[in-house]
Scaffold this motif. Structure first.
Motif, PDB file in Angstrom:
ATOM      1  N   GLY A 421       0.687  -1.130  -0.131  1.00 42.15           N
ATOM      2  CA  GLY A 421      -0.012   0.049   0.119  1.00 42.15           C
ATOM      3  C   GLY A 421       0.723   1.346  -0.091  1.00 42.15           C
ATOM      4  O   GLY A 421       1.877   1.327   0.899  1.00 42.15           O
ATOM      5  N   THR A 429      -3.995  -0.305  -0.168  1.00 45.88           N
ATOM      6  CA  THR A 429      -3.592  -0.964   1.106  1.00 45.88           C
ATOM      7  C   THR A 429      -4.246  -2.172   1.139  1.00 45.88           C
ATOM      8  O   THR A 429      -5.466  -2.542   0.939  1.00 45.88           O
ATOM      9  CB  THR A 429      -4.309   0.076   2.102  1.00 45.88           C
ATOM     10  OG1 THR A 429      -3.522   1.008   1.997  1.00 45.88           O
ATOM     11  CG2 THR A 429      -3.686  -0.595   3.579  1.00 45.88           C
ATOM     12  N   ARG A 499      -8.153  -4.889   3.576  1.00 46.30           N
ATOM     13  CA  ARG A 499      -7.973  -4.162   2.210  1.00 46.30           C
ATOM     14  C   ARG A 499      -9.027  -3.259   2.101  1.00 46.30           C
ATOM     15  O   ARG A 499     -10.091  -3.110   2.629  1.00 46.30           O
ATOM     16  CB  ARG A 499      -8.319  -5.135   1.213  1.00 46.30           C
ATOM     17  CG  ARG A 499      -9.379  -5.775   0.646  1.00 46.30           C
ATOM     18  CD  ARG A 499      -9.782  -6.666  -0.395  1.00 46.30           C
ATOM     19  NE  ARG A 499     -11.008  -7.266  -0.707  1.00 46.30           N
ATOM     20  CZ  ARG A 499     -11.421  -8.163   0.119  1.00 46.30           C
ATOM     21  NH1 ARG A 499     -10.925  -8.815   0.992  1.00 46.30           N
ATOM     22  NH2 ARG A 499     -12.735  -8.772  -0.529  1.00 46.30           N
ATOM     23  N   SER A 635       5.990  -0.890   2.359  1.00 45.94           N
ATOM     24  CA  SER A 635       4.805  -0.213   3.148  1.00 45.94           C
ATOM     25  C   SER A 635       4.448  -0.775   4.479  1.00 45.94           C
ATOM     26  O   SER A 635       4.961  -1.642   5.017  1.00 45.94           O
ATOM     27  CB  SER A 635       3.397  -0.801   2.272  1.00 45.94           C
ATOM     28  OG  SER A 635       3.543  -0.606   0.949  1.00 45.94           O
TER      29      SER A 635
END
Length: 867
Positions: A421, A429, A499, A635
């Motif tokens: 993400g 993400t 998500r 990330s």
């Protein structure tokens, strides 16, 4: 199988066979479990009551057990000491046979602990014999390795940890394993008392087998007139097949050189008795190498006991004993309709053009390409897990040994919880489960073509949804010492995935509650927990962990970890009271890894927490492609929420909320682990409430009496609670609080500016150069692939007002109460002078400090630790 002389067994290990040992010098306070003979004279002081018979070298009784010596006695070498004799450190013993079932002693060499004992002669092991972890195995000459698991039925050697999940929506069987079952009971989970134990042991390694070819040399009657036995140079290799292929032969072993000074024929083998000559005068000999098959191990494999949407039960009337790396879990089933952008290709290895690099070419097809076994799995609808033992529950975990770049710490959350993400539609993400796959560390060295690591989940858990129940009538966790890089610690986990959808909403799957009830103690053995890594400082990766990404967590036990009370806090200016312990050695605490979870631990006795960490900011074993780069995208985002909390309650013992600072050294701090510092602080969730109702609270250097130097160096890494509008810091002791001048602070930064799923932090690297990021100018920098993932990546870690000038954090005061005792060495809140000239205020609310007696050495003194 047969072990050769010199095989080194780790001290503290317990064998299930007698061990012939070489002569050794004993360590601390050993009581002989069998008769042994002195290798050197030994003086027994006057007043000693003999705890074993003393016989002369011929076996004649000199003094019977129980004899009181009225004067000192010198025992000559060869004197036989009977079983039960207590010996001090430094006693030299001749070779003896150490009986099975008794922990191996610590040996000393030149007054330095060797921490192993050596096998004397050869030893034939029968089926079922235990070779402890970290044993240095020596095989007989000419034996490269022994195959203990031959592939005879076509199933051996398969790696089930890599097997993909069933199609989305698939249902699974429930699995129930019961040892000592009451076959007449209506409930098949009922077990008869003491009727059976459940043991899981499937030790296996990934390995490369090579055939040693020795060295190509000139034959005795070669057509080129070359000296027989001389190695063929690369320039000469073309001459070998020209006239007669027999001109050159392959030699192995050690032979005399053609021009040796002793007149031996060149190329003939050197007899064993002459091998020392080759060491002192190497020019007289040629080492042709080995023609024996050699084995190079590349990390331990992972075994699995698992199902999907069904339930999994492990029940034993005796013990549940896991003796190798196992993932014991319910996996759920893959969610339907997950968009392809959440299942992108994996990033390439550092400095490579493939996911696993040149060293992992044999495994590349498993992780890349359309036919790859690896998929980004977003499981749901998982079953429940029950682990119940009438006796003890022990597991298996390990950490890398000797800087092994392939073997990874098995407890690392970053092995199985992966993420991506950067806030864009191209890299949305998401976080998901890696049940098992090959990977190369994104923070590893550039261009190093090491074998890839096999990483995945190990421990007990529900990774696709479902509750976990763990129940033991006895103890759990670390009960025996397993060497320097292995332990019996427990991992209990509940996984969850998530998500960010196109509309900005969060889609969450999985989750469940953890309920652990232990009749005895967790990590109850001082020998195991205090010396798990062979030093005085702890190794938190061996102490066990509770991980819950989404759900409630409850653990009840007689104790968790333990403390040895004693010593004096040198920062306490008062006269020392010999009847009061204001220092402790706290060891064996569990690591807590909450996501959206409130974790509560209740004990009757001592309660030690090793540390806490954020599952969304741990070091990762995977990177993401970004922009035009095939890998190197890293990330991170916090999985803590306003509800994340740690609640600790000890009814009758003492309590330590963290021992993380104890793992540092005088010159460095630990990195890369679940509980390593990330923001030059050990960061905890925003809510920490700890109560020692019948004892004291020990923290900082006061909780690590073993190593003062380490404490002074690492005390600047304060314990910091993350910013939150619902944050709470409450420490209550029925007796006293000994805080060691170690700061426990609440952050007053704006919680809305922390990296989260809706606002992930991202840094992209091309080699060692950062080429992209979304980090804030005032936050802590991430300039290298090895840097920790900062919570304060966007804004400074300083007090800040929120929207409309309102406080961004609560005004509820931090509370430090000692009901009947003292508060010594308390620090909370700091003013930090940054190198860039900025001043950071690390505080969120006022503090209430109340003690039944004295409040001593509170705040930061002029000679306190630097900011």
């Amino acid at each position: 199988m047969r072990l050769a002389e010199g095989t080194a067994f780790p001290s503290g290990a317990t064998l299930n066979y007698d061990l012939p040992m070489q002569a050794l010098t004993l360590g601390e306070a050993v009581r002989l479990p069998a008769a042994g003979a002195l290798a050197q004279p030994f003086t027994v002081p006057a007043g000693t009551v003999l705890s074993g018979d003393v016989r002369d070298a011929s076996g004649n009784l000199l003094h019977a057990r129980g004899t009181l010596l009225k004067e000192a006695m010198v025992l000559p070498a060869g004197t036989q000491l009977g079983a039960g004799m207590a010996l001090p450190k430094g006693t030299a013993l001749a070779a003896m046979r150490w009986p099975k079932g008794v922990p191996l002693p610590v040996a000393f060499e030149n007054d330095v602990a060797r921490r192993n004992v050596l096998l004397g002669g050869t030893l034939e092991l029968q089926r079922g014999a235990l070779i402890p972890s970290t044993t240095r195995v020596v095989l007989e000459s000419g034996v490269g390795y022994i195959e203990l698991r031959p592939d005879s039925d076509g199933t051996r050697g398969r790696n089930w940890a890599l097997a993909p999940m069933l199609a989305a929506g698939s249902e699974s069987w429930s699995v129930r394993l019961v040892a000592g079952a009451d076959l007449g009971a209506a409930d098949t989970r009922i077990a008869l008392a003491g009727a059976g134990s459940l043991r899981l042991a499937d030790t296996h390694y990934r390995a490369t087998v090579t055939q040693g070819g020795g060295t190509l040399v000139w034959s005795e009657f070669n057509n080129w007139g070359m000296p027989p036995g001389r190695p063929v140079t690369p320039e000469e290799e073309g001459l070998c097949p020209m006239i007669d292929p027999g001109n050159c032969v392959s030699k192995s072993g050690i032979a005399w050189s053609p021009d040796n000074g002793f007149g031996f024929t060149g190329g003939t083998p050197v007899p064993e008795e002459f091998l020392p000559v080759c060491v002192s005068t190497p020019e007289n000999c040629i080492d042709y190498g080995s023609a024996v098959k050699a084995l190079a191990a590349h990390g331990q494999g992972i075994s699995v006991v698992r199902t999907g949407t069904g339930d999994l039960d492990l029940v034993a009337s005796g013990d549940v004993d896991v003796r190798s790396l196992y993932g014991i879990y319910t996996a759920g089933t893959q969610s339907a309709g997950v968009a392809p952008r959440y299942n992108q290709a994996r990033g390439t290895a550092p400095g490579a053009t493939s996911v696993l690099g040149t060293g992992g070419a044999d495994y590349e097809s498993l992780v890349a390409g359309d036919a790859r076994a690896y998929q980004r799995l977003v499981p749901e609808a998982g079953g429940n897990l029950l682990v119940r033992a009438g006796g003890d529950i022990t597991s298996d975990m390990l950490t890398p040994l000797n800087n092994d770049v392939v073997q990874k710490s098995s407890v690392a959350v970053g092995n199985w919880l992966w993420r991506q993400g950067d806030g864009s539609a191209q890299l949305p993400t998401a976080w998901w489960i890696n049940f098992g796959s090959y990977a190369v560390d994104p923070s590893g060295n550039l261009g190093v073509d090491a074998k890839p690591s096999l990483v995945g989940f190990t421990g007990f858990g529900t990774l696709g949804g479902g509750n976990v129940q763990v129940q033991a009538g006895g103890n759990a966790g670390m009960l025996e010492r397993k060497g320097t890089a292995r332990s019996q610690g427990l991992v209990v986990a509940v996984g969850s995935t998530g998500r960010v959808a196109d509309d900005g909403s969060l889609v969450l799957t999985g989750g469940g509650d953890i309920d652990v009830r232990i009749g005895g103690g967790v990590n109850s053995s001082q020998l195991a927990r205090g010396n798990a890594n062979g030093t005085d400082k702890p190794n938190h990766d061996l102490q066990g962990a509770l991980v819950n990404l989404r759900g409630a967590t409850q653990l009840s036990a007689a104790s968790v970890g333990g403390m040895i009370l004693g010593g004096r806090d040198m920062k306490d200016p008062r006269a020392f009271d010999p009847f009061t312990s204001n220092r402790a050695e706290s060891t064996g605490g569990l690591v807590l890894m909450p996501g959206d979870s409130a974790m509560r631990i209740d004990t009757l006795g001592d309660l030690v927490v090793g540390g806490a960490g954020d599952p969304g900011r741990v070091r990762l074993m995977n990177s993401s492609p970004f922009a035009s780069y095939g890998g190197g995208g890293l990330s991170w985002f916090s999985l803590w929420t306003e509800r994340t909390a740690i609640d600790l309650f000890s009814a009758g013992g003492s309590l330590t909320p963290s021992t993380q600072m104890s793992e540092g050294t005088a010159t460095s701090i630990v990195t890369g682990t679940n509980v390593a510092p990330t923001d030059f602080r050990f960061v905890y969730p925003a809510i920490l409430r700890a109560v020692a109702a019948g004892g004291s609270i020990y923290s900082g250097s006061s909780a690590n009496a073993a190593d003062v130097g380490t404490n002074e160096s690492t005390s600047r890494y304060s314990l910091l609670l993350a910013p939150s509008r619902s944050g709470q810091l409450e420490l209550l002791a029925g007796d006293s609080m000994y805080m060691g001048n170690y700061a426990i602070n609440q952050s007053g930064a704006d919680p809305a500016q922390m990296p989260g799923p809706l606002k992930p932090a991202f840094a992209g690297f091309n080699g060692n150069q950062r080429v992209a990021d979304n980090l804030g100018a005032g936050g802590l920098e991430v300039n290298a692939r090895t840097d920790p993932f900062r919570l304060f990546a966007f804004v400074p870690e300083t007090y800040a007002l929120g929207a409309a000038g309102a406080p961004s954090t609560p005004t509820t005061p931090a509370r430090f109460y000692a009901l009947n005792g003292d508060i010594v060495g308390l620090r909370s809140g700091e003013i930090l002078q940054r190198r860039d000239g900025a001043t950071w205020y690390e505080a969120a609310a006022p503090a209430w400090v109340i003690a039944g007696r004295d409040i001593v050495s509170a705040g930061t003194s002029s000679d306190g630790p630097p900011p």
